[in-house]
Design a protein around this motif. Sequence first.
Motif, short mmCIF file in Angstrom:
data_model
loop_
_atom_site.label_atom_id
_atom_site.label_comp_id
_atom_site.label_asym_id
_atom_site.label_seq_id
_atom_site.Cartn_x
_atom_site.Cartn_y
_atom_site.Cartn_z
N ARG A 1 73.32 59.12 51.69
CA ARG A 1 72.38 60.20 51.90
C ARG A 1 70.99 59.72 51.51
NH1 ARG A 1 76.61 62.92 47.97
NH2 ARG A 1 75.30 63.20 46.14
N ALA A 2 70.01 60.58 51.75
CA ALA A 2 68.62 60.16 51.55
C ALA A 2 68.36 59.69 50.11
CB ALA A 2 67.68 61.31 51.93
N LEU B 1 65.11 62.07 54.03
CA LEU B 1 65.11 63.52 53.81
C LEU B 1 64.51 64.25 55.01
CD1 LEU B 1 63.94 63.48 50.06
CD2 LEU B 1 66.19 64.23 50.89
N LEU C 1 61.95 63.35 44.91
CA LEU C 1 63.12 63.96 45.56
C LEU C 1 63.12 65.47 45.37
CD1 LEU C 1 66.02 63.93 46.79
CD2 LEU C 1 66.87 63.44 44.49
N ARG D 1 76.27 72.92 50.49
CA ARG D 1 77.20 74.00 50.23
C ARG D 1 77.03 74.47 48.78
NH1 ARG D 1 82.95 73.81 49.33
NH2 ARG D 1 83.02 71.54 49.60
N LEU E 1 67.05 58.32 40.02
CA LEU E 1 67.93 58.53 41.18
C LEU E 1 69.37 58.11 40.90
CD1 LEU E 1 65.72 57.56 44.26
CD2 LEU E 1 66.35 59.84 43.43
N VAL E 2 69.57 57.32 39.83
CA VAL E 2 70.96 57.01 39.45
C VAL E 2 71.67 58.32 39.09
CG1 VAL E 2 72.42 55.81 37.78
CG2 VAL E 2 70.40 54.66 38.72
N ALA F 1 71.12 61.18 40.48
CA ALA F 1 71.47 61.84 41.75
C ALA F 1 72.71 61.21 42.35
CB ALA F 1 70.30 61.77 42.72
N ALA F 2 72.81 59.88 42.24
CA ALA F 2 73.94 59.18 42.84
C ALA F 2 75.24 59.49 42.10
CB ALA F 2 73.69 57.68 42.84
N ARG F 3 75.14 59.69 40.78
CA ARG F 3 76.35 59.90 39.98
C ARG F 3 76.77 61.36 39.94
NH1 ARG F 3 75.25 55.24 35.56
NH2 ARG F 3 75.59 53.55 37.05
N ALA F 4 75.85 62.26 40.27
CA ALA F 4 76.17 63.69 40.20
C ALA F 4 76.93 64.11 41.45
CB ALA F 4 74.89 64.50 40.08
N GLN G 1 75.75 68.56 46.59
CA GLN G 1 74.92 67.69 47.41
C GLN G 1 75.77 66.79 48.28
OE1 GLN G 1 72.73 66.67 43.68
NE2 GLN G 1 71.32 65.99 45.27
N GLY G 2 75.24 66.45 49.42
CA GLY G 2 75.98 65.59 50.34
C GLY G 2 76.95 66.41 51.16
N GLU H 1 76.83 69.30 53.61
CA GLU H 1 76.04 70.26 54.39
C GLU H 1 76.83 71.57 54.48
OE1 GLU H 1 73.59 69.10 57.55
OE2 GLU H 1 72.63 67.97 55.98
N PRO H 2 76.13 72.70 54.57
CA PRO H 2 76.83 73.99 54.48
C PRO H 2 77.69 74.28 55.72
CG PRO H 2 74.53 74.36 54.97
CD PRO H 2 74.68 72.89 54.77
#
Lengths: 411, 411
Positions: free
Chosen positions: A175-176, B220, B312, B336, B377-378, B380-383, B407-408, B410-411
């Motif tokens: 993802r972005a 994005l 971000l 979602r 951003l690490v 964001a990647a781990r969450a 995240q990741g 889409e709804p």
Amino acid sequence: MGDANGNSALAGQRQPQQQARRAGGLTDPVPYAAALAWTDAQAVPSEAELVPLADAPGRVLAAPAVAAGDMPGFDRAGIDGIALAAEATVGASAYNPLRFRLVPAGSSLPPDSAARVAAGDALPAGADAVIPPDALDGAAGCEIVEPVAPGSGVERRAGQAAAGATLLAAGRRLRAADIGLLAVAGIERVPVVGRPLLRVLLTGASAGVPDADGPLLRGLIERDGGVPADIRPLARDREALAAALAAPGADIILVAGGTGRGGDDHAAAALAEAGELAIHGVALYPAETAGMGRSRAGTPVFLLPGAPASCLWAYEMLAGRAVRRMAGRAAALPWRRREMTLRLKLVSRIGTTEICPVRSIDDDSVEPTASFAEAGLVAAARADGVVIVAEGSEGFAAGARVTVHLQGAEP
Amino acid sequence: MGDANGNSALAGQRQPQQQARRAGGLTDPVPYAAALAWTDAQAVPSEAELVPLADAPGRVLAAPAVAAGDMPGFDRAGIDGIALAAEATVGASAYNPLRFRLVPAGSSLPPDSAARVAAGDALPAGADAVIPPDALDGAAGCEIVEPVAPGSGVERRAGQAAAGATLLAAGRRLRAADIGLLAVAGIERVPVVGRPLLRVLLTGASAGVPDADGPLLRGLIERDGGVPADIRPLARDREALAAALAAPGADIILVAGGTGRGGDDHAAAALAEAGELAIHGVALYPAETAGMGRSRAGTPVFLLPGAPASCLWAYEMLAGRAVRRMAGRAAALPWRRREMTLRLKLVSRIGTTEICPVRSIDDDSVEPTASFAEAGLVAAARADGVVIVAEGSEGFAAGARVTVHLQGAEP
């Protein structure tokens, strides 16, 4: 084209049909699970390729992304503010304010001095803390009225990730924010799973009826990470079809149309002749005439019914699964699933896996809506999702909890 | 550049900062809701454009898609089989089998004859039912042993949709099956909401540190339906920035970097000079230094902090909302949402809307994980998602039910 008996064209044409029937043709549809197992056995993730970050969103990492160095690579300011030596603030209080002289950042700090820094800047040598700029007292200096803890306002070297740490696991769909992270880590190109190339042969079009399978399949293939490299109409001509099946350059071949019962099965016949027709006829509604096999070169070939709604479901449930697997994606239908209450009963034929469109009544319940047989793709457009009724089930009573695949909602 | 007091360059440089402060600058951040309201007031859906179906997947319909004619336009076979006149089968039984002679399809049916048809074929004149091919008895004819109901196996004219019916509503984001439906309806080009053009000015890069905001923002913007038409690095030079803000050709301008406190606010200063700095400083963590305003021509400009995780979130919560709205998409975060149980307490500063990364523990619960301040951003990647803690909240106790933005997904 003739044979020793002089029974030329007719014999040559009949043989493939017989082959199709022997291979489990339309007269005896295979269970959906068997067609699925065949499909999954064909499709393994494509070879990796290196792509620049700009092309990587949505692609699937083929290998873990690893931090080459510490992130950050040095102690740096975590906030905009004033860098100083924490030790020099010991004893500061409202009764004993300590004064620091501002010096340019970059140089090392002389005693009792401080430097303005922006978040992300390297700390000047001698500094080990950053305080907010509120303490600034004109342009020349600042006054500290309480001790500062060493490390406060500082991002420590390797605080985000140490050299060698895995930043993103193999298999992750980028993802972005991931792309941003790879850029932060200094990675400019990433290994991603290759996109399978698809050839789509449209043999079902009738004169005067617009082709819908081409635009439909193009969108589905792109959604699933494949490349619709070659989409073309083809006459209902077994030889042209056999040639198109044999041509190199495709990882998966889809043939739309010509899968029907009896007279209209030129696609099945051509595949039986030009390769192997492994399955023809699947107990899957609305895609009962779907088939599959391999070209002589071993390329998986999916035969999709020509009617658009049947073409859609043969793709989603079988061919698309192969595309998604080759693209490194999850094989399952690419929608969100939810347990919901069925408000009206849903009847399904036993012995067939049935795709039943449903419409949302409220946030937790659905009701069946016009079937794909009745309404074709209009049914897909009007439905909010589908319920997949397994082969052994006769359907569900009103009030049952069912799994709804919410189309248009990626998981 | 001078003024009447001869206090030339310095006065010219100070004025924008003062303007920024007057407009609610960093010393007094505005609530997130106020920044949101400003953003939503700028961004209305772009003008419609006509695109061919191949370019339409993922685009948003700007007007309803309407059936120009009946769908189908004539009575046609709903299954592969044998077309005949139902009336001629009255009285058929096992004791009184009725024989029908096969004639070529296309011509009208003489009495006591039938024709092979494939699903989708127009019915021959005189036929009003289609039965499965099982009744076939060699190539010459078939034997009927029970009466056939008129209309069975037939798809009636307008059975899917009547001329003038709405097939797809305005505002729908087109999926592959919709594209197929439009093709079935004979529609070759559709009116869709235009994609906003974005100019991205990267002013935050430090020497030796790879730019991450560019690749991040490109991904994005594409995800949200915008066109990253012009992404370029720019020196921390107020005049170059002012020129880039004034140039035509963009529907939204993003400036990354230079939004900080005090010394590092060249972006805010340039916008104040080259247009209007409406807001600088938002009570939104981790994007407190975000700003927004308009170029002199009225183009919305978003100032994004240069630190990638802050960039971000300034994008997701503010600028991206404008992109999504202009592209005709839902303005909300494109993930979602789910209610889940928080396993450990989550502390948040009162007075600030805080984005808190969380990690899934199991299917129904999450726990807080390393913050964006700690891990960039690490984090964001781990969450697996984020919890957005409103300004008035101090956070949540362990065991609380919270809304998780996955995240990741889409709804």
